[in-house]
Design an enzyme around this catalytic site. Structure first.
Site, PDB file in Angstrom:
ATOM      1  CB  CYS A  13     -27.675   2.262 -13.324  1.00 38.09           C
ATOM      2  SG  CYS A  13     -28.851   3.042 -12.173  1.00 38.09           S
ATOM      3  CG  ASP A 424      13.282  -0.896   6.880  1.00 39.20           C
ATOM      4  OD1 ASP A 424      13.994  -0.385   7.546  1.00 39.20           O
ATOM      5  OD2 ASP A 424      13.411  -2.343   6.736  1.00 39.20           O
ATOM      6  CG  ASP A 612      11.677  -6.316   4.806  1.00 36.47           C
ATOM      7  OD1 ASP A 612      12.097  -5.424   5.447  1.00 36.47           O
ATOM      8  OD2 ASP A 612      11.977  -7.232   4.193  1.00 36.47           O
ATOM      9  CG  ASP A 616       9.658  -2.385   9.100  1.00 42.51           C
ATOM     10  OD1 ASP A 616      10.160  -1.408   9.875  1.00 42.51           O
ATOM     11  OD2 ASP A 616      10.196  -2.844   8.102  1.00 42.51           O
TER      12      ASP A 616
END
Length: 720
Positions: A13, A424, A612, A616
């Site tokens: 379990c 952005d 992207d 960044d």
């Protein structure tokens, strides 16, 4: 230190899994052990994990005697000898293949699924005992009860004794044995057998439900092919997908999945990208187009050149992300595991107190011992320990189906509390593709300009040539051509002296830049012919079609959208206005983005950043949640907590919806499990004790929590 993933089998379990994990973490050689009950995997961080395997096995068996830890087979290898696995679910995906190492791991709850025969035999003897007792044949009935108890409970009692020898007092097997044998002792024979029967039935269905939920999620995200079809002379042959190299040519017939990331070299077709992106509209592809593994080829035959091996293709990255995500535990999960360690001893202590104190007062030993035994049944924390990770695992699976990769339960948990999203601009809200938006001046301006720009590699030049081709305009070969770095182009086309470029180029050639009057946001290319202003072109990035709708959905969820960009104020302002973002911070360097993000966090609350670019990465790491567009730079994808594989803006509100829903389900499970247990305990104290209720409060609640968690995987998860 090296990280290695092993398969772990025969865990009883979720609570046992938590105990095994805690025990492995006490080993000095192990830096970290993470056991994920939801995927049946054990991740070990140590100097040489493989050399520790015998020690890991021995330590785990000290807690759970039947546990098997073994290396995860490599992709596409046949099952290792002696580990035959029985799957009681159907792979009904079209073109779905078994993936050995993961099938073994993910279905470990099924691989040795107990036979229901002992349950049926035990239930039959129990019912027979009830009938004989009702007919007054008390002793024959008692014999049936004892026989039923042996069939149902012998294994549990034996495991309890073995556990007790190793000092495991709060083991669920021991607690169940104590409760049921205690009921025998005080003459409650039907209850004693009934408790064991319903406990075993609950455990059986719990195993099936966990295994089903595990296989449903893993099948949804494990789209890896077992074999690929390659041309061989006049015919074709099949080779294992793992053996395909970069540069190999593979054939993809209509109805097949794209097996590996690559580029189409022949054929045209439409691709159903829904398995990877969640996008329902088929995408047309032809020669030269990149194709992503996992998408389904719907119409024509394609010949594809492999660009990435199986281990780096999208289908493997998605599967790895889901497995890694399942191993990263949110705070609520860690809290519940710690809580369970306290909860069981407290309830057992309460059971002892309930058996002794009221009995000394009113002398009704039978009743209070019976109530105490029902407390013991409820002291097993399985429902609690299982309910949280399963909810998060379901959320991770729901995201994976829609091209949203959460890199962990902790990421989902943080995302559920987000109050602001900083976006952005380029590549996030816009496509990052330059397009000619406006042409002002003489009729043949675009044609002249394209003739000058056709040999330049600059993205702006490419967009001018593309616009001319799109409109079917003639592009001539210039008689003379000179590219002036940072300024533009000087050329002679059809006997005309043409200048294409910026204000600096015009000023250098004695033409007043103020005479052009360009308008609108974006980059302007000024054109002069034979020394006189002839007009201008405006080139700008294009908005993603879903950006406006996505921003509206964010606002509807009470989330503040903000734009943080390195672009100029005018173009940033125009894009923000077009999609409905009020707050804009432009011309920011990467470190300034991070500073602005910290300010936003203080004003509004927990903040997510979506970007992207390589630049960044620092702000992605610094945000409460960093999200990267899957179409962006690898550095950004690495640094992010969440990756939007599609690059669509709509995935942002979608992921927030999944995260909030997942957290809500986890909290519902915990509150429900504790509330039911508490209610049944109070009923017992006020004279309405029942072992049947106690069994429901244990295994019944665990079942309901599992079913509630599975809601998180439904296709409509997070839809408006």
């Amino acid at each position: 230190m090296e990280k290695k993933v092993y398969l772990i089998e025969n865990l009883d379990c979720a609570n046992c899994a938590a105990e095994v994990e805690a025990k492995l973490n006490t080993l000095p050689e192990v830096q970290e052990a993470v056991l994920t009950y939801a995927t049946g995997q054990l991740r070990i961080t140590a100097e040489d994990p493989d050399s520790l395997l015998p020690l890991l096995q021995k330590t785990a068996r000290g807690v759970e005697p039947e546990v098997v830890i073994r290396p995860r087979d490599s992709v596409g290898q046949p099952h290792s000898a002696g580990h035959e696995h029985h799957h009681d679910h159907d792979h009904d995906h079209e073109h779905e293949h078994h993936h050995d190492h993961d099938d073994e791991g993910h279905d470990h709850g099924e691989e040795e699924q107990e036979s229901p025969l002992p349950l049926l035999l035990g239930a039959g003897l129990f019912v027979l005992g009830l009938i004989l007792e009702a007919l007054g044949l008390k002793w024959v009935g008692l014999f049936c009860y004892v026989a039923a108890y042996v069939v149902l409970g012998a294994k549990i009692v034996w495991t309890a004794v073995a556990g007790l020898v190793r000092g495991r007092v709060f083991d669920e097997n021991f607690l169940m044995s104590l409760a049921s044998l205690g009921a025998f002792f005080i003459g409650e024979y039907p209850e004693a057998v009934g408790v064991m029967l319903f406990y075993r039935i609950g455990e059986y269905f719990e195993d099936v439900a966990v295994a089903r939920s595990r296989s449903r999620i893993m099948e949804a995200v494990d789209l890896r092919p077992e074999v690929v079809t390659v041309p061989d002379g006049d015919g074709v042959r099949q080779i294992p997908a793992a053996q395909a190299q970069v540069g190999d040519i593979v054939l993809v017939r209509p109805g097949d999945r794209i097996p590996l990331d690559g580029v189409v070299v022949a054929g045209t077709s439409r691709l159903d990208t829904a398995p990877i992106t969640g996008e329902p509209v088929p995408v047309p592809v032809g020669s030269g187009d990149a194709v992503t593994s996992g998408c389904v080829n719907t119409s024509g035959q394609l010949t594809v050149r492999v660009e990435k091996p199986l281990s780096e293709s999208m289908v493997s990255r998605i599967l790895d992300a889901v497995e890694n995500a399942a191993a990263s535990k949110p705070k609520i999960d860690r809290f519940i595991t710690r809580f369970a360690r306290v909860y069981t001893p407290v309830v057992v202590a309460a059971a002892v107190a309930v058996a002794v104190i009221p009995s000394l007062v009113d002398g009704n030993w039978n009743y209070w011992v019976y109530t105490a035994l029902s407390f013991l049944v409820m002291s097993c924390p399985c429902a609690l320990v299982l309910s949280v990770p399963l909810a998060f695992f379901s959320g991770i699976g729901a995201g994976g189906k829609q091209g949203i990769l959460f890199k962990g339960g902790a990421s989902i948990e943080a995302m559920a509390g987000i109050r602001a999203v900083a976006l952005d601009k380029t590549g996030t809200v816009t496509k990052g593709e330059f397009v000619v938006q406006e042409v002002q001046g003489r009729e043949d301006l675009l044609s002249l300009c394209a003739s000058c720009e056709q040999f330049s590699t600059h993205p702006i030049a490419g967009s001018i040539v593309a616009a001319a081709k799109e409109r079917g305009l003639p592009i001539c070969a210039p008689e003379e051509l000179e590219e002036l770095s940072g300024r533009g182009i000087r050329a002679r086309v059809n006997g005309l002296k043409v200048l294409c470029g910026n204000e600096k180029l015009m000023a250098e050639n004695g033409i007043d830049p103020a005479a052009f009057h360009p308008t609108g946001a974006g980059t302007h290319v000024l054109v002069a012919v034979d020394g006189k202003p002839a007009g201008w072109l405006r080139i700008a990035d294009t908005l993603k079609p879903d950006a406006k709708d996505a921003v509206a959905r964010l606002k509807a969820r009470g989330v503040t959208p903000v734009m943080l960009t390195g672009d100029g104020a005018q173009s940033a302002g125009q894009v923000a206005q077009a999609v409905g973002i009020e707050q804009v911070h432009a011309r920011l360097l990467p470190e300034e983005k991070l500073a602005r993000l910290q300010e936003l966090r203080q004003q509004v609350g927990p903040t997510m950043f979506v970007g992207d670019g390589i630049n960044d990465a620092p702000v992605l790491s610094g945000a409460d949640v960093g999200a990267a567009m899957g179409t962006g730079a690898d550095a950004a994808i690495e640094a992010a907590d969440v990756v939007y594989m599609t690059g669509s803006v709509d995935a942002i509100p979608e992921s927030l919806a999944i995260a909030r829903r997942t957290r809500r389900i986890a909290i519902e499970n915990v509150v429900f499990a504790l509330a039911v247990k508490l209610a049944v305990m109070l009923l017992g104290l006020f004279g309405h004790a029942s072992m049947w209720m106690a069994v429901f409060a244990d295994t019944g609640v665990a079942m309901l929590c599992i079913l509630n968690s599975i809601r998180g995987q439904l296709p409509a998860a997070g839809r408006r």
